[in-house]
Design a protein around this motif. Structure first.
Motif, PDB file in Angstrom:
ATOM      1  N   ALA A 253     -29.151  15.499  -6.935  1.00 36.03           N
ATOM      2  CA  ALA A 253     -29.532  16.498  -5.939  1.00 36.03           C
ATOM      3  C   ALA A 253     -31.009  16.393  -5.585  1.00 36.03           C
ATOM      4  O   ALA A 253     -31.392  16.491  -4.408  1.00 36.03           O
ATOM      5  CB  ALA A 253     -29.206  17.900  -6.450  1.00 36.03           C
ATOM      6  N   VAL A 254     -31.851  16.190  -6.581  1.00 36.49           N
ATOM      7  CA  VAL A 254     -33.297  16.101  -6.343  1.00 36.49           C
ATOM      8  C   VAL A 254     -33.625  14.877  -5.499  1.00 36.49           C
ATOM      9  O   VAL A 254     -34.466  14.948  -4.591  1.00 36.49           O
ATOM     10  CB  VAL A 254     -34.053  16.089  -7.686  1.00 36.49           C
ATOM     11  CG1 VAL A 254     -35.509  15.693  -7.491  1.00 36.49           C
ATOM     12  CG2 VAL A 254     -33.967  17.471  -8.343  1.00 36.49           C
ATOM     13  N   ARG A 255     -32.993  13.748  -5.781  1.00 36.98           N
ATOM     14  CA  ARG A 255     -33.222  12.566  -4.939  1.00 36.98           C
ATOM     15  C   ARG A 255     -32.868  12.863  -3.479  1.00 36.98           C
ATOM     16  O   ARG A 255     -33.602  12.482  -2.559  1.00 36.98           O
ATOM     17  CB  ARG A 255     -32.367  11.392  -5.447  1.00 36.98           C
ATOM     18  CG  ARG A 255     -32.829  10.792  -6.761  1.00 36.98           C
ATOM     19  CD  ARG A 255     -34.122  10.018  -6.615  1.00 36.98           C
ATOM     20  NE  ARG A 255     -34.515   9.401  -7.870  1.00 36.98           N
ATOM     21  CZ  ARG A 255     -34.232   8.154  -8.234  1.00 36.98           C
ATOM     22  NH1 ARG A 255     -33.545   7.377  -7.415  1.00 36.98           N
ATOM     23  NH2 ARG A 255     -34.636   7.679  -9.398  1.00 36.98           N
ATOM     24  N   ALA A 256     -31.734  13.517  -3.285  1.00 39.15           N
ATOM     25  CA  ALA A 256     -31.307  13.814  -1.917  1.00 39.15           C
ATOM     26  C   ALA A 256     -32.220  14.831  -1.240  1.00 39.15           C
ATOM     27  O   ALA A 256     -32.406  14.787  -0.023  1.00 39.15           O
ATOM     28  CB  ALA A 256     -29.867  14.321  -1.937  1.00 39.15           C
ATOM     29  N   LEU A 257     -32.801  15.739  -2.012  1.00 41.22           N
ATOM     30  CA  LEU A 257     -33.731  16.717  -1.448  1.00 41.22           C
ATOM     31  C   LEU A 257     -35.047  16.086  -1.031  1.00 41.22           C
ATOM     32  O   LEU A 257     -35.640  16.466  -0.019  1.00 41.22           O
ATOM     33  CB  LEU A 257     -34.008  17.824  -2.474  1.00 41.22           C
ATOM     34  CG  LEU A 257     -32.901  18.851  -2.690  1.00 41.22           C
ATOM     35  CD1 LEU A 257     -33.150  19.628  -3.979  1.00 41.22           C
ATOM     36  CD2 LEU A 257     -32.798  19.812  -1.506  1.00 41.22           C
ATOM     37  N   LEU A 258     -35.510  15.099  -1.798  1.00 37.26           N
ATOM     38  CA  LEU A 258     -36.869  14.580  -1.608  1.00 37.26           C
ATOM     39  C   LEU A 258     -36.940  13.257  -0.862  1.00 37.26           C
ATOM     40  O   LEU A 258     -37.986  12.931  -0.302  1.00 37.26           O
ATOM     41  CB  LEU A 258     -37.552  14.425  -2.970  1.00 37.26           C
ATOM     42  CG  LEU A 258     -37.704  15.700  -3.815  1.00 37.26           C
ATOM     43  CD1 LEU A 258     -38.484  15.396  -5.086  1.00 37.26           C
ATOM     44  CD2 LEU A 258     -38.386  16.811  -3.012  1.00 37.26           C
ATOM     45  N   GLU A 259     -35.866  12.489  -0.885  1.00 41.80           N
ATOM     46  CA  GLU A 259     -35.899  11.152  -0.296  1.00 41.80           C
ATOM     47  C   GLU A 259     -35.107  11.088   1.002  1.00 41.80           C
ATOM     48  O   GLU A 259     -34.116  11.806   1.182  1.00 41.80           O
ATOM     49  CB  GLU A 259     -35.303  10.131  -1.268  1.00 41.80           C
ATOM     50  CG  GLU A 259     -36.058   9.971  -2.572  1.00 41.80           C
ATOM     51  CD  GLU A 259     -35.393   8.985  -3.492  1.00 41.80           C
ATOM     52  OE1 GLU A 259     -35.992   8.648  -4.524  1.00 41.80           O
ATOM     53  OE2 GLU A 259     -34.249   8.544  -3.196  1.00 41.80           O
ATOM     54  N   ASP A 260     -35.519  10.204   1.888  1.00 42.82           N
ATOM     55  CA  ASP A 260     -34.718   9.908   3.066  1.00 42.82           C
ATOM     56  C   ASP A 260     -33.588   8.960   2.678  1.00 42.82           C
ATOM     57  O   ASP A 260     -33.605   8.344   1.614  1.00 42.82           O
ATOM     58  CB  ASP A 260     -35.585   9.260   4.145  1.00 42.82           C
ATOM     59  CG  ASP A 260     -36.654  10.209   4.682  1.00 42.82           C
ATOM     60  OD1 ASP A 260     -36.410  11.440   4.650  1.00 42.82           O
ATOM     61  OD2 ASP A 260     -37.717   9.721   5.116  1.00 42.82           O
ATOM     62  N   GLY A 261     -32.601   8.846   3.551  1.00 44.57           N
ATOM     63  CA  GLY A 261     -31.527   7.882   3.327  1.00 44.57           C
ATOM     64  C   GLY A 261     -30.266   8.468   2.727  1.00 44.57           C
ATOM     65  O   GLY A 261     -29.299   7.737   2.485  1.00 44.57           O
ATOM     66  N   HIS A 262     -30.252   9.784   2.479  1.00 46.47           N
ATOM     67  CA  HIS A 262     -29.062  10.396   1.883  1.00 46.47           C
ATOM     68  C   HIS A 262     -28.293  11.266   2.870  1.00 46.47           C
ATOM     69  O   HIS A 262     -27.266  11.847   2.505  1.00 46.47           O
ATOM     70  CB  HIS A 262     -29.466  11.233   0.663  1.00 46.47           C
ATOM     71  CG  HIS A 262     -30.165  10.446  -0.394  1.00 46.47           C
ATOM     72  ND1 HIS A 262     -29.494   9.592  -1.249  1.00 46.47           N
ATOM     73  CD2 HIS A 262     -31.490  10.355  -0.721  1.00 46.47           C
ATOM     74  CE1 HIS A 262     -30.364   9.023  -2.073  1.00 46.47           C
ATOM     75  NE2 HIS A 262     -31.578   9.463  -1.762  1.00 46.47           N
ATOM     76  N   HIS A 263     -28.788  11.366   4.091  1.00 47.28           N
ATOM     77  CA  HIS A 263     -28.131  12.213   5.090  1.00 47.28           C
ATOM     78  C   HIS A 263     -26.716  11.703   5.372  1.00 47.28           C
ATOM     79  O   HIS A 263     -26.480  10.500   5.537  1.00 47.28           O
ATOM     80  CB  HIS A 263     -28.945  12.210   6.388  1.00 47.28           C
ATOM     81  CG  HIS A 263     -28.238  12.856   7.535  1.00 47.28           C
ATOM     82  ND1 HIS A 263     -27.704  14.122   7.474  1.00 47.28           N
ATOM     83  CD2 HIS A 263     -27.959  12.396   8.792  1.00 47.28           C
ATOM     84  CE1 HIS A 263     -27.143  14.419   8.631  1.00 47.28           C
ATOM     85  NE2 HIS A 263     -27.288  13.387   9.443  1.00 47.28           N
ATOM     86  N   GLY A 264     -25.764  12.636   5.416  1.00 45.56           N
ATOM     87  CA  GLY A 264     -24.392  12.278   5.739  1.00 45.56           C
ATOM     88  C   GLY A 264     -23.612  11.680   4.595  1.00 45.56           C
ATOM     89  O   GLY A 264     -22.501  11.165   4.804  1.00 45.56           O
ATOM     90  N   ARG A 265     -24.156  11.754   3.385  1.00 43.37           N
ATOM     91  CA  ARG A 265     -23.486  11.164   2.222  1.00 43.37           C
ATOM     92  C   ARG A 265     -22.861  12.253   1.356  1.00 43.37           C
ATOM     93  O   ARG A 265     -23.387  13.365   1.235  1.00 43.37           O
ATOM     94  CB  ARG A 265     -24.472  10.356   1.385  1.00 43.37           C
ATOM     95  CG  ARG A 265     -25.196   9.244   2.122  1.00 43.37           C
ATOM     96  CD  ARG A 265     -24.231   8.138   2.538  1.00 43.37           C
ATOM     97  NE  ARG A 265     -23.555   7.546   1.403  1.00 43.37           N
ATOM     98  CZ  ARG A 265     -24.072   6.544   0.659  1.00 43.37           C
ATOM     99  NH1 ARG A 265     -25.277   6.066   0.956  1.00 43.37           N
ATOM    100  NH2 ARG A 265     -23.400   6.040  -0.348  1.00 43.37           N
ATOM    101  N   ALA A 266     -21.745  11.907   0.725  1.00 45.02           N
ATOM    102  CA  ALA A 266     -21.096  12.772  -0.266  1.00 45.02           C
ATOM    103  C   ALA A 266     -21.011  11.983  -1.558  1.00 45.02           C
ATOM    104  O   ALA A 266     -20.338  10.945  -1.611  1.00 45.02           O
ATOM    105  CB  ALA A 266     -19.709  13.194   0.206  1.00 45.02           C
ATOM    106  N   TYR A 267     -21.720  12.417  -2.584  1.00 43.59           N
ATOM    107  CA  TYR A 267     -21.796  11.692  -3.839  1.00 43.59           C
ATOM    108  C   TYR A 267     -20.877  12.334  -4.884  1.00 43.59           C
ATOM    109  O   TYR A 267     -21.018  13.517  -5.207  1.00 43.59           O
ATOM    110  CB  TYR A 267     -23.228  11.689  -4.365  1.00 43.59           C
ATOM    111  CG  TYR A 267     -24.194  10.927  -3.491  1.00 43.59           C
ATOM    112  CD1 TYR A 267     -23.959   9.598  -3.147  1.00 43.59           C
ATOM    113  CD2 TYR A 267     -25.350  11.538  -3.008  1.00 43.59           C
ATOM    114  CE1 TYR A 267     -24.849   8.893  -2.347  1.00 43.59           C
ATOM    115  CE2 TYR A 267     -26.250  10.846  -2.211  1.00 43.59           C
ATOM    116  CZ  TYR A 267     -25.999   9.521  -1.881  1.00 43.59           C
ATOM    117  OH  TYR A 267     -26.886   8.834  -1.091  1.00 43.59           O
TER     118      TYR A 267
END
Length: 288
Positions: A166-180
């Motif tokens: 969750a923290v990676r997705a909050l802080l980094e670009d490149g996770h938009h539109g992904r379901a992990y």
């Protein structure tokens, strides 16, 4: 940027707050009971707010760029609308691995996707930490676990690993539109889990297999989370809390897809997930 963490005193939320602070990010944490926010890192701004009463979030959302969203279906549309109005650009929501295999539909995901904001769904499997609340009292008092399903494999995930994704997705670009889909690196039976707790303690912890009905009696008597979750954890109710066991229409094949490790965690974090033995050592104080 300020990151707002809702559900900040839960197992995952506390870890999200801690890891964001370690990353040097300004964190605002919401909880219905600010007095329960003890143990959060220094410097975290604690705001009293309730996701079931969206209006209480308006002040907490001021100046927020990213939101970690604990899922409350009934008010998700209003909460997300308030976040968008406040200028939030990115939402990472906590969902469930059952969505990934078609066992469950999470309306919160739909609301987040329709918002027009950047979004990422974090879908964990079963929490290792759930067993903490079920087993810790008897381990502390008697060094024993009484539970069914002795040799059935369970793929469980460490709450700190869920938070890390969750923290990676909050802080980094490149996770938009992904379901992990977040799972542990291996399955552990109940018998193996109890052995791992004993090894972490450095003392024998006895496992006594009991029927589901007897386990239900014990957990109901324990009260709190154990009593509230007994039917779900023991299979007397399905994920949605509706159908009785065996009447939910789900096949064994559906559930078996959640027993294997999924690659998403390692792809996001660049490392394997923590094992159950790691988790037991991390929680040794709770069992002792």
């Amino acid at each position: 940027m300020t990151v707002l963490v809702t559900g900040a005193t839960g197992f995952v939320g506390r870890n999200v707050v801690k890891q964001l602070v370690e990353a040097g990010v300004r964190v605002r944490a919401t909880t219905r009971r600010p007095e329960a926010a003890h143990g959060l890192p220094d410097g975290v701004e604690v705001a009293g707010a309730d996701l079931e009463r969206p209006g209480t979030l308006e002040t907490a959302l001021e100046g927020v760029g990213a939101l970690y969203l604990f899922p409350v279906e009934e008010t998700a549309e209003e909460v997300v609308a308030l976040a968008k109005e406040a200028g939030v650009r990115r939402i990472v929501d906590l969902s469930a691995a059952s969505v990934s295999v078609g066992l469950h539909h999470n309306p919160v995901e739909t609301v987040v996707e329709k918002s027009g904001l950047e979004w990422t769904h974090v879908r964990p499997g079963g929490f290792m930490a759930n067993m903490l609340q079920l087993w810790a009292p008897s381990v502390r008092a008697e060094r024993v676990v009484r539970y069914p399903f002795a040799d059935e494999p369970m793929n469980l995930v460490h709450e700190a690993d869920i938070a890390a994704v969750a923290v990676r997705a909050l802080l980094e670009d490149g996770h938009h539109g992904r379901a992990y889909t977040i799972t542990g690196p291996a399955s552990w039976t109940v018998r193996e889990q109890v052995a791992a707790i004993g090894e972490a303690l450095g003392e024998p912890v006895r496992y006594e297999e009991v029927s589901r009905e007897r386990a239900r009696e014990l957990l109901k008597a324990q009260g709190g989370f154990a009593a509230a979750s007994a039917d779900l954890m023991l299979g007397f109710a399905d994920y949605d809390g509706g159908a009785a066991s065996g009447e939910d229409g789900y096949s064994d094949q559906d559930w078996s897809a959640l027993e294997r490790p999924w690659p998403d965690l390692e792809q996001v974090l660049g490392r394997p997930g923590r094992t159950y033995a790691d988790w037991a050592r991390d929680h040794i104080g709770d069992f002792r």
